[in-house]
Motif scaffolding. Structure first.
Motif, PDB file in Angstrom:
ATOM      1  N   GLY A 102      12.331  -8.269   7.731  1.00  0.00           N
ATOM      2  CA  GLY A 102      13.236  -9.365   7.441  1.00  0.00           C
ATOM      3  C   GLY A 102      12.460 -10.656   7.344  1.00  0.00           C
ATOM      4  N   PRO A 103      13.173 -11.776   7.361  1.00  0.00           N
ATOM      5  CA  PRO A 103      14.603 -11.938   7.625  1.00  0.00           C
ATOM      6  C   PRO A 103      15.467 -11.396   6.502  1.00  0.00           C
ATOM      7  N   VAL A 153      10.870  -3.579   2.870  1.00  0.00           N
ATOM      8  CA  VAL A 153      10.232  -2.273   3.038  1.00  0.00           C
ATOM      9  C   VAL A 153      10.338  -1.886   4.510  1.00  0.00           C
ATOM     10  N   PRO A 154      10.271  -0.596   4.826  1.00  0.00           N
ATOM     11  CA  PRO A 154      10.333  -0.189   6.230  1.00  0.00           C
ATOM     12  C   PRO A 154       9.196  -0.827   7.039  1.00  0.00           C
ATOM     13  N   CYS A 155       9.505  -1.215   8.261  1.00  0.00           N
ATOM     14  CA  CYS A 155       8.489  -1.852   9.105  1.00  0.00           C
ATOM     15  C   CYS A 155       7.244  -0.979   9.261  1.00  0.00           C
ATOM     16  N   ARG A 184       0.819  -1.209   0.000  1.00  0.00           N
ATOM     17  CA  ARG A 184       0.000   0.000   0.000  1.00  0.00           C
ATOM     18  C   ARG A 184       0.854   1.260   0.000  1.00  0.00           C
ATOM     19  N   THR A 185       2.086   1.157   0.509  1.00  0.00           N
ATOM     20  CA  THR A 185       2.934   2.344   0.517  1.00  0.00           C
ATOM     21  C   THR A 185       3.586   2.555  -0.843  1.00  0.00           C
ATOM     22  N   SER A 186       4.387   1.597  -1.310  1.00  0.00           N
ATOM     23  CA  SER A 186       5.114   1.805  -2.561  1.00  0.00           C
ATOM     24  C   SER A 186       4.184   1.800  -3.767  1.00  0.00           C
ATOM     25  N   VAL A 187       3.319   0.783  -3.871  1.00  0.00           N
ATOM     26  CA  VAL A 187       2.367   0.762  -4.976  1.00  0.00           C
ATOM     27  C   VAL A 187       1.384   1.914  -4.833  1.00  0.00           C
TER      28      VAL A 187
END
Length: 341
Positions: free
Chosen positions: A253-254, A184-186, A121-124
């Motif tokens: 991660g991992p 992606v960032p947590c 949802r963030t990048s797309v």
């Protein structure tokens, strides 16, 4: 989507600088205007230089640009000449400029497809926002995700099988496969999203997690299933997230580095890597895997092979064509963007 003179396909990609001197400006696009420390810019200039980017333009564009434009041309051919455009979020050709050209060409209906099959949802969402901001007054179908496309899984499996067979033959034993997708960032997957569109403020709604980690692993699982016919099983593969950011903050991660250590600890002497979140060569493959992870593997006593990227894969083009024509039912938002928005 009906194909006529007013309809066209828009393929969306991340974008990449053309020369090293553009790195700081490019990174500011990636971060939404937030300046990064000089050491981060210099480190990324080093990585891009290692894969061939120079201070002056080369004879051909960088790999991401080259392959993405070619994928657009191949898709146009597969769609019997239906117009296909390519727009980048962070560099030329910018999405806004391409949509302007589409408008000038008489296009009123856009089917936009992210060349990132797994929906974040963030990048797309940033791709979606860029398209909608530029497409005022135009009808837009936005494909938010196509991670479970059978043809996409087949395209990856076709690239994986020969290198896995080679690795096993050279090693004289079964070699595990490490599937990867970009981390992606947590924070981007920890924020829920209301599942009821248009709910009034204060109305209780169910919050759903970001689908990206699940979709990335599902793509890997589908590739593994396509390999079952050659004896590939659940014990033959691992999954990790690669290319965590270098500008701070926790990322999911991992990690590949930790997973390589675990694979070595289990007694393996080699590993085959295949990124299933990327559709063509670019810095996260040509540097992160071919240089950085190969070095990490060497230090652990692991031999590393990598499956060839999809790049100009005929089966990838078929997968894209199915997404565009409805042969594969992707996650699609349909909307008409009001003029002036």
């Amino acid at each position: 989507m009906s194909f006529d003179g007013t309809s066209a396909v828009l393929l969306l990609a991340h974008g990449t600088p053309d020369v090293l001197g553009e790195m700081a400006e490019y990174l500011s696009k990636v971060t939404g205007g937030r300046a990064l420390p000089d050491e981060v810019v210099k480190e990324l200039q080093h990585r891009y230089a290692e894969i061939g980017l120079r201070e002056t333009p080369g004879l051909e564009p960088p790999p991401l640009t080259k392959w993405t434009i070619l994928q657009g041309r191949l898709l146009e051919t597969a769609l019997d000449g239906q117009r296909v455009y390519v727009g980048m979020r962070n560099w030329h050709p910018y999405i806004a400029d391409v949509v302007t050209q589409m408008r000038l060409d008489g296009v009123t209906h856009i089917k936009a497809v992210c060349l990132a099959p797994q929906n974040s949802r963030t990048s797309v969402g940033l791709y979606r926002s860029a398209v909608l901001a530029a497409a005022a007054g135009m009808e837009v179908e936005f494909v938010a995700g196509w991670a479970e496309s059978p043809a996409l899984a087949l395209a990856f499996a076709e690239r994986l099988w020969p290198v896995w067979a080679q690795a096993c033959a050279e090693s004289g034993r079964r070699v595990p496969v490490l599937f990867t997708a970009h981390s992606v960032p947590c924070r981007t997957i920890m924020t829920g999203e209301a599942s009821v569109a248009g709910a009034r403020p204060g109305t209780p709604v169910q919050m759903t997690p970001d689908p990206y980690p699940v979709e990335a692993k599902r793509t890997a699982q589908m590739v593994a299933e396509r390999m079952a016919g050659v004896g590939f099983g659940d014990r033959d593969w691992y999954f990790a997230f690669q290319s965590q950011g270098i500008s701070g903050g926790p990322w999911i991660g991992p990690t590949v580095e930790d997973t390589l250590k675990a694979i070595r600890a289990e007694g393996h002497a080699g590993v085959v890597m295949q990124p299933v979140g990327f559709l063509c060569d670019h810095v996260e493959i040509l540097y992160d895997i071919d240089i950085a992870f190969r070095k990490s593997a060497d230090e652990l006593g692991l031999k590393l092979w990598r499956a060839e990227s999809l790049n100009d894969s005929d089966v990838l083009v078929r997968a894209l064509a199915e997404v565009v024509t409805g042969g594969y039912r992707a996650t699609v938002d349909e909307m008409t963007v009001p003029a002036g928005v």
